[in-house]
Design a protein around this motif. Structure first.
Motif, PDB file in Angstrom:
ATOM      1  N   ARG A 128       0.841  -1.209   0.000  1.00 36.92           N
ATOM      2  CA  ARG A 128       0.000   0.000   0.000  1.00 36.92           C
ATOM      3  C   ARG A 128       0.877   1.262   0.000  1.00 36.92           C
ATOM      4  O   ARG A 128       0.656   2.174  -0.783  1.00 36.92           O
ATOM      5  CB  ARG A 128      -0.919  -0.001   1.231  1.00 36.92           C
ATOM      6  CG  ARG A 128      -1.873   1.176   1.308  1.00 36.92           C
ATOM      7  CD  ARG A 128      -2.703   1.163   2.595  1.00 36.92           C
ATOM      8  NE  ARG A 128      -1.883   1.237   3.807  1.00 36.92           N
ATOM      9  CZ  ARG A 128      -1.331   2.356   4.286  1.00 36.92           C
ATOM     10  NH1 ARG A 128      -1.519   3.499   3.655  1.00 36.92           N
ATOM     11  NH2 ARG A 128      -0.607   2.343   5.378  1.00 36.92           N
ATOM     12  N   SER A 130       4.069   1.543  -0.887  1.00 39.86           N
ATOM     13  CA  SER A 130       4.946   1.657  -2.048  1.00 39.86           C
ATOM     14  C   SER A 130       4.172   1.958  -3.332  1.00 39.86           C
ATOM     15  O   SER A 130       4.546   2.862  -4.069  1.00 39.86           O
ATOM     16  CB  SER A 130       5.743   0.359  -2.219  1.00 39.86           C
ATOM     17  OG  SER A 130       6.588   0.453  -3.338  1.00 39.86           O
ATOM     18  N   PHE A 131       3.096   1.230  -3.583  1.00 37.23           N
ATOM     19  CA  PHE A 131       2.412   1.355  -4.867  1.00 37.23           C
ATOM     20  C   PHE A 131       1.224   2.310  -4.854  1.00 37.23           C
ATOM     21  O   PHE A 131       0.974   2.990  -5.837  1.00 37.23           O
ATOM     22  CB  PHE A 131       1.969  -0.024  -5.359  1.00 37.23           C
ATOM     23  CG  PHE A 131       3.143  -0.905  -5.706  1.00 37.23           C
ATOM     24  CD1 PHE A 131       3.825  -0.732  -6.893  1.00 37.23           C
ATOM     25  CD2 PHE A 131       3.585  -1.871  -4.822  1.00 37.23           C
ATOM     26  CE1 PHE A 131       4.921  -1.511  -7.212  1.00 37.23           C
ATOM     27  CE2 PHE A 131       4.680  -2.668  -5.125  1.00 37.23           C
ATOM     28  CZ  PHE A 131       5.349  -2.495  -6.319  1.00 37.23           C
ATOM     29  N   TYR A 132       0.493   2.343  -3.770  1.00 38.66           N
ATOM     30  CA  TYR A 132      -0.671   3.236  -3.741  1.00 38.66           C
ATOM     31  C   TYR A 132      -0.301   4.647  -3.276  1.00 38.66           C
ATOM     32  O   TYR A 132      -0.901   5.611  -3.703  1.00 38.66           O
ATOM     33  CB  TYR A 132      -1.781   2.660  -2.861  1.00 38.66           C
ATOM     34  CG  TYR A 132      -2.332   1.344  -3.388  1.00 38.66           C
ATOM     35  CD1 TYR A 132      -2.845   1.257  -4.678  1.00 38.66           C
ATOM     36  CD2 TYR A 132      -2.337   0.200  -2.612  1.00 38.66           C
ATOM     37  CE1 TYR A 132      -3.344   0.052  -5.168  1.00 38.66           C
ATOM     38  CE2 TYR A 132      -2.838  -1.004  -3.088  1.00 38.66           C
ATOM     39  CZ  TYR A 132      -3.330  -1.063  -4.378  1.00 38.66           C
ATOM     40  OH  TYR A 132      -3.825  -2.241  -4.878  1.00 38.66           O
ATOM     41  N   GLN A 133       0.689   4.745  -2.382  1.00 38.42           N
ATOM     42  CA  GLN A 133       1.098   6.073  -1.916  1.00 38.42           C
ATOM     43  C   GLN A 133       2.418   6.523  -2.547  1.00 38.42           C
ATOM     44  O   GLN A 133       2.878   7.622  -2.263  1.00 38.42           O
ATOM     45  CB  GLN A 133       1.191   6.098  -0.388  1.00 38.42           C
ATOM     46  CG  GLN A 133      -0.154   5.887   0.261  1.00 38.42           C
ATOM     47  CD  GLN A 133      -0.096   6.028   1.775  1.00 38.42           C
ATOM     48  OE1 GLN A 133       0.913   6.436   2.337  1.00 38.42           O
ATOM     49  NE2 GLN A 133      -1.187   5.690   2.437  1.00 38.42           N
ATOM     50  N   ASP A 134       3.012   5.679  -3.362  1.00 37.41           N
ATOM     51  CA  ASP A 134       4.205   6.011  -4.146  1.00 37.41           C
ATOM     52  C   ASP A 134       5.369   6.510  -3.282  1.00 37.41           C
ATOM     53  O   ASP A 134       6.055   7.460  -3.626  1.00 37.41           O
ATOM     54  CB  ASP A 134       3.849   7.052  -5.206  1.00 37.41           C
ATOM     55  CG  ASP A 134       4.864   7.073  -6.339  1.00 37.41           C
ATOM     56  OD1 ASP A 134       5.490   6.025  -6.574  1.00 37.41           O
ATOM     57  OD2 ASP A 134       5.028   8.129  -6.969  1.00 37.41           O
ATOM     58  N   LYS A 135       5.556   5.872  -2.149  1.00 36.66           N
ATOM     59  CA  LYS A 135       6.650   6.270  -1.255  1.00 36.66           C
ATOM     60  C   LYS A 135       7.894   5.454  -1.577  1.00 36.66           C
ATOM     61  O   LYS A 135       7.803   4.267  -1.873  1.00 36.66           O
ATOM     62  CB  LYS A 135       6.261   6.048   0.205  1.00 36.66           C
ATOM     63  CG  LYS A 135       5.166   6.988   0.677  1.00 36.66           C
ATOM     64  CD  LYS A 135       4.888   6.813   2.150  1.00 36.66           C
ATOM     65  CE  LYS A 135       3.840   7.836   2.599  1.00 36.66           C
ATOM     66  NZ  LYS A 135       3.535   7.701   4.020  1.00 36.66           N
ATOM     67  N   PRO A 136       9.062   6.062  -1.477  1.00 38.35           N
ATOM     68  CA  PRO A 136      10.301   5.303  -1.691  1.00 38.35           C
ATOM     69  C   PRO A 136      10.531   4.320  -0.537  1.00 38.35           C
ATOM     70  O   PRO A 136      10.027   4.520   0.577  1.00 38.35           O
ATOM     71  CB  PRO A 136      11.386   6.378  -1.732  1.00 38.35           C
ATOM     72  CG  PRO A 136      10.765   7.643  -1.283  1.00 38.35           C
ATOM     73  CD  PRO A 136       9.291   7.470  -1.268  1.00 38.35           C
ATOM     74  N   HIS A 137      11.307   3.290  -0.848  1.00 33.47           N
ATOM     75  CA  HIS A 137      11.529   2.238   0.143  1.00 33.47           C
ATOM     76  C   HIS A 137      12.133   2.781   1.436  1.00 33.47           C
ATOM     77  O   HIS A 137      11.757   2.355   2.528  1.00 33.47           O
ATOM     78  CB  HIS A 137      12.431   1.151  -0.437  1.00 33.47           C
ATOM     79  CG  HIS A 137      11.815   0.447  -1.614  1.00 33.47           C
ATOM     80  ND1 HIS A 137      12.510  -0.396  -2.425  1.00 33.47           N
ATOM     81  CD2 HIS A 137      10.568   0.487  -2.115  1.00 33.47           C
ATOM     82  CE1 HIS A 137      11.725  -0.862  -3.365  1.00 33.47           C
ATOM     83  NE2 HIS A 137      10.539  -0.332  -3.205  1.00 33.47           N
ATOM     84  N   GLU A 139      11.757   5.695   2.775  1.00 34.04           N
ATOM     85  CA  GLU A 139      10.734   6.398   3.545  1.00 34.04           C
ATOM     86  C   GLU A 139       9.790   5.413   4.234  1.00 34.04           C
ATOM     87  O   GLU A 139       9.360   5.622   5.376  1.00 34.04           O
ATOM     88  CB  GLU A 139       9.947   7.340   2.615  1.00 34.04           C
ATOM     89  CG  GLU A 139       9.025   8.284   3.345  1.00 34.04           C
ATOM     90  CD  GLU A 139       8.352   9.261   2.406  1.00 34.04           C
ATOM     91  OE1 GLU A 139       7.187   9.601   2.633  1.00 34.04           O
ATOM     92  OE2 GLU A 139       9.010   9.682   1.420  1.00 34.04           O
TER      93      GLU A 139
END
Length: 170
Positions: A128, A130-137, A139
Motif C-alpha cells: 500500500r 509503495s504502490f498506492y502512496q508512491d513512497k520510496p523504500h 521512507e
C-alpha cells in the motif's frame, strides 16, 4: 519633461541618447536591427515612465541606460526560451482507452485487490505504501521503523504472491 509631457524636451533627449543606447546595445552583442528596435523601445519606455525617474537615486543617463539594459536582457531571455511545440507528447492528450481494454484493466484491478487482500498484513502494508502512496523504500522503512532490507524483502515476497495469484510465471 515628466511633469509637462514636453515633446520638445523628449526630442532633444531622444536625439542625445538614442544613438548612444544603440551603440551600447551593439557593443553588448545586439545586431543593428535589434539595437535599433531596442533603443527605440527604451526611449519609448523612458517617455512612458518619465514620472518614475528619481534624480536622487541616479542620473538620467544611468536610468536610461538601465532601462535599455533591462530591455536587452528581456530580449535575450525571449530568444533563448524554446518555442512551444504543440506536437510535444506532453501536450497531446492520451487517446481514449478502448472499451474492451478498459474492461480488461478493470478486471485486472479487481484481481490485484483480491490478491493483495490475501497477503499478510505486514506485506499488504508495504504494498500500500509503495504502490498506492508512491513512497520510496527508504521512507517506508523509516515510517514503519523497519530496516530497509526488511521492507524490500516484504515487497519481494508480496509481489511474488500477487504474481502467483494473477497466474503469472516468476
Amino acid at each position: 519633461m515628466a511633469e509637462k509631457r514636453d515633446k520638445d524636451a523628449f526630442a532633444k533627449l531622444f536625439a542625445h541618447y538614442a544613438p548612444r543606447i544603440k551603440s551600447y546595445l551593439m557593443r553588448q552583442g545586439a545586431n543593428q536591427a535589434s539595437a535599433d528596435e531596442l533603443s527605440q523601445e527604451a526611449m519609448l519606455s523612458v517617455w512612458r515612465k518619465a514620472d518614475r525617474f528619481d534624480a536622487n537615486k541616479a542620473s538620467a543617463g544611468t536610468w536610461i541606460f538601465t532601462v535599455a539594459r533591462n530591455l536587452r536582457i528581456d530580449a535575450l531571455r525571449k530568444e533563448r526560451r524554446p518555442n512551444f511545440d504543440p506536437e510535444d507528447p506532453a501536450f497531446v492528450p492520451e487517446a481514449e482507452v478502448a472499451p474492451d481494454h478498459a474492461l480488461e484493466i478493470g478486471q485486472t484491478q479487481v484481481r490485484i485487490k483480491a490478491a493483495v487482500a490475501t497477503l499478510p498484513p505486514e506485506q499488504a502494508e508495504v504494498i500500500r505504501l509503495s504502490f498506492y502512496q508512491d513512497k520510496p523504500h527508504g521512507e517506508i522503512a523509516e515510517e514503519l521503523g523497519l530496516p530497509l532490507g526488511t521492507v524490500k524483502s516484504r515487497l519481494r515476497l508480496a509481489m511474488r504472491r500477487v504474481r502467483t495469484a494473477l497466474g503469472e510465471k516468476e
